[in-house]
Design an enzyme around this catalytic site. Structure first.
Site, PDB file in Angstrom:
ATOM      1  N   HIS A  91     -73.981 -22.905 -35.099  1.00 15.05           N
ATOM      2  CA  HIS A  91     -73.780 -21.538 -34.623  1.00 15.05           C
ATOM      3  C   HIS A  91     -74.621 -20.577 -35.443  1.00 15.05           C
ATOM      4  O   HIS A  91     -74.689 -20.686 -36.662  1.00 15.05           O
ATOM      5  CB  HIS A  91     -72.308 -21.134 -34.744  1.00 15.05           C
ATOM      6  N   ASP A 170     -59.249 -14.359 -28.763  1.00 19.13           N
ATOM      7  CA  ASP A 170     -60.519 -13.805 -29.230  1.00 19.13           C
ATOM      8  C   ASP A 170     -61.129 -12.892 -28.185  1.00 19.13           C
ATOM      9  O   ASP A 170     -61.645 -11.823 -28.518  1.00 19.13           O
ATOM     10  CB  ASP A 170     -61.509 -14.908 -29.582  1.00 19.13           C
ATOM     11  N   ARG A 177     -61.793  -4.639 -30.269  1.00 22.48           N
ATOM     12  CA  ARG A 177     -62.592  -4.280 -31.449  1.00 22.48           C
ATOM     13  C   ARG A 177     -63.821  -3.482 -31.043  1.00 22.48           C
ATOM     14  O   ARG A 177     -64.208  -2.526 -31.719  1.00 22.48           O
ATOM     15  CB  ARG A 177     -63.019  -5.542 -32.205  1.00 22.48           C
ATOM     16  N   SER A 192     -63.274 -14.745 -35.400  1.00 21.03           N
ATOM     17  CA  SER A 192     -63.773 -14.791 -34.028  1.00 21.03           C
ATOM     18  C   SER A 192     -64.693 -15.990 -33.833  1.00 21.03           C
ATOM     19  O   SER A 192     -64.536 -16.782 -32.896  1.00 21.03           O
ATOM     20  CB  SER A 192     -64.507 -13.478 -33.720  1.00 21.03           C
ATOM     21  N   LYS A 196     -63.420 -19.938 -32.035  1.00 21.00           N
ATOM     22  CA  LYS A 196     -64.076 -20.481 -30.839  1.00 21.00           C
ATOM     23  C   LYS A 196     -64.718 -21.827 -31.140  1.00 21.00           C
ATOM     24  O   LYS A 196     -64.630 -22.768 -30.352  1.00 21.00           O
ATOM     25  CB  LYS A 196     -65.140 -19.499 -30.337  1.00 21.00           C
TER      26      LYS A 196
END
Lengths: 453, 453
Positions: A91, A170, A177, A192, A196
């Site tokens: 990621h 999320d 947010r 967050s 995921k």
């Protein structure tokens, strides 16, 4: 002094007050808040007050892990244990020209690692993996979970968007947010991302935390703080996690824009491509193979990665994934068939010298302005537009020589994008001595073996 | 470097982010936020995030004044200039047994000062002026503004509850603060109090800021901070404001409970009553008369106040106000006719010694439990119940001698209240040397002349 109150049910107001006063919340309190919010039992206005208290008071490591866990458990956690091999994902915190995911998923799969990758769309000035994949005609990122498993079983990698089943907390929290000024908290960003990613049923995760002018975290210390938080949170949850702090002070590679970036991905998978992009793919690939249990060391993983590219196996895997996800193979085999902008315009250098620095965020924004990203949520993305850089930092340039080529479909957008681009290059008279490393630091799992570049 | 964005309209998210990052907001930004929220154009979830940022980041004096002003202007600002004399009000931050308003409004009116008093109900463990007035059968605190003016013109004082026209932003914000953990901010408390008080169209305001075990601000430094904030905010808005920091480490007077407190008010207006209550009424009365322009000094104001009580003029004014607001004069002329609880029970002292301290908040809570206040918003108040203290701090007590008498209507409530009360008295073996002053400090307008007790 007063008698202890009877055990009462969860009250959001108590959790808000505790966080406001800097008192650590229990795992149970965090779980109750997230679960009640996901089920609509706690209103937005209480959660937004709590989020602001988190932004300003911070969270302990324990609270961050509890929040991640609660968000993860708000939806389905994939069980991929039926699939062979270790499941490893990568990621990135987001950058400009960052197309490594499209190289890495098939590369690691070619080595025998399973890569169940759930990605996002462009955010702000950064590009999104899903938008890039959709530049391939026919490519479907909206697969249901059953189909996701089928593709994974068939070719070892699959790249899709977030589904309704994964971490619904999320999605709801992120939307809140976004409109309440509570995005910018490393604790909330960590929860967050990690909720995921861990819902994907992975064994290990390689994080690419960007720092520099094109990253969300411009300062290295902020990137390191977030990286440490994510690594520790993942490890608390029993996963192998490593974070590479990598350079985003200029776009990665030379292409910025969805179809253009697919072109560059194919170049890398064919053994070519720009040096920085290729190097970062090998570095991240080395880690994925190592954590995936198919390479004893990161160095060995890099060597295997090089061989998988040289042999064409990584490209074959990419081709197979595209095919299984409905993409048009003719565009992969002949990238000229990818979407192409109608017009191009070059940006000449105003003077002779050396590229001293680039405002990568401005370059990313220029691409968004061209239509390559979204200025508003409801905008559609134009896959064809983008920017090709002809120079990178430290390169020599002569007055009049092209710095970049703008690929565009609308004149007015091109003019606005050009304005941004013109201000994005700083040219010095003397050669540039300093060279920023591509990999700034490696944090987490056996980090010492990877701190090289 | 990038072209300046076009002038855009107000965006709540920008104001939230600025406050989150500790940047001072402009008057225009605060006005836009308050006005948009009052009109329903900004949702609760954005305002609650902003409120939490205010709680944790604080506000400058300028921001506090701008917020007060915006809340004040959200509704009607009374124009009482047609009435003769200066308009002066008194406001207390809330305590236990604090019934001074019922003495002071008629007392100052008897001296020729106009007192347009808009009060509140009990909050938490504290009593509320409106609840006390409603213990007088028939007394109507819900007068429309026109009737409020008429009573003021007829007798110089009138005591009502907040109307829909006055500071609607405060009502909306207060309801949101109550459920989002954002009550406890001196800046927000100041703006809430001052916006309502300044909307009354007053010239001057005497603030009674409580500190001690029965106050919201237990620590004197917190009380002083709030007092200074309110004085400065009032002065910035062109009003004369003084704040007395007064003792709330034990209940004021001996009676706690709505009808019981009216009894004690009548005692004071007849020249009797407990010493501390009487002294505080004279001190606050002295200030009201001085700021109201009918006494050259506070000392002179106190002397006039004593005379107005001794002559019966203050009581006559109270009687007249009760009559004009629909109250039953028989209950004023013969307090035995005020609502009376069915049962009483005494709380004997467990040992011989001296009262070292009291948990005044617990005593206030005991009264709420009896039904004298609200445990939930929708509860109705029982005017008859309450607690009569037979001992105050420093008093000698023998084992078995009554510390207090509980006036109650429900056995189960009495048992719960008694439990609280039993833990509210600390009895020492040796006499208590220290004596806390009744008036800790005077802050604001010509403060030096009032710093005595």
């Amino acid at each position: 002094m007063s008698p202890a109150p009877a055990l009462t049910s969860f009250r959001a107001i108590d959790v808000i007050r505790k966080k406001r006063d800097g008192i650590e919340l229990s795992r149970g309190e965090i779980e109750s808040l997230v679960s009640s919010y996901t089920h609509g039992d706690v209103p937005d206005y209480q959660v937004s007050a709590w989020l602001m208290a988190v932004v300003l008071r911070g969270m302990t490591r324990g609270e961050t892990a509890a929040l991640t866990d609660a968000m993860l458990r708000s939806g389905e956690v994939l069980d991929l244990s039926a699939l062979s091999g270790k499941k490893v994902d990568k990621h990135s915190t987001g950058g400009v020209g960052d197309k490594t995911s499209l190289v890495l998923a098939p590369l690691a799969a070619a080595a025998g690692v399973t890569v169940p990758m759930i990605s996002g769309r462009g955010l702000g000035h950064t590009g999104g993996t899903l938008d890039k994949l959709e530049a391939i005609p026919g490519f479907n990122v909206n697969l249901p979970v059953a189909e996701f498993r089928r593709v994974l079983a068939a070719c070892g990698c699959c790249m899709i968007g977030q589904t309704a089943e994964i971490a619904p907390a999320d999605r709801k929290l992120y939307a809140l947010r976004d409109v309440t000024g509570t995005v910018e908290s490393p604790y909330l960003i960590c929860a967050s991302i990690m909720s995921k990613k861990l819902a994907e049923g992975i064994d290990a995760l390689v994080l690419d935390v960007k720092t520099g002018s094109g990253a969300f975290m411009k300062k290295e210390e902020d990137a390191v703080f977030l990286a440490e938080l994510m690594v520790e949170t993942g490890e608390r949850m029993g996963k192998q996690v490593v974070a590479l702090i990598t350079d985003m002070d200029q776009p990665l590679g030379c292409m910025v824009g969805n179809a253009l970036e697919v072109v560059e991905v194919i170049e890398v998978l064919h053994g070519g491509g720009p040096d920085d992009l290729r190097q970062l793919c090998l570095e991240l690939g080395g880690w994925m193979l190592h954590l995936g249990g198919v390479a004893n060391t990161v160095e060995d993983g890099k060597k295997q990665s090089e061989k998988l590219i040289a042999s064409g196996k990584a490209f074959d895997k990419f081709r197979r994934m595209v095919e299984l996800q409905g993409g048009d193979l003719r565009a992969i085999d002949d990238p000229k068939k990818l979407p192409k902008a109608q017009h191009t315009m070059t940006l000449p250098s105003p003077k002779t010298g050396y590229i001293a620095s680039m405002q990568a965020e401005q370059i990313g924004t220029a691409c968004v302005i061209l239509g390559g990203g979204r200025e508003r949520k409801e905008d559609s993305v134009d896959p064809a537009v983008g920017i090709v850089l002809h120079k990178k930092i430290r390169d020599a340039v002569s007055a009049g020589e092209p710095l970049a080529t703008i690929h565009y479909n609308a004149e007015s957008r091109a003019a606005r994008a050009r304005q941004r681009l013109e201000q994005s290059f700083q040219i010095a008279a003397a050669p540039i001595r300093e060279k920023r490393p591509l990999i700034h630091r490696v944090i987490g799992h056996e980090a010492e073996s990877g701190a090289k570049n």
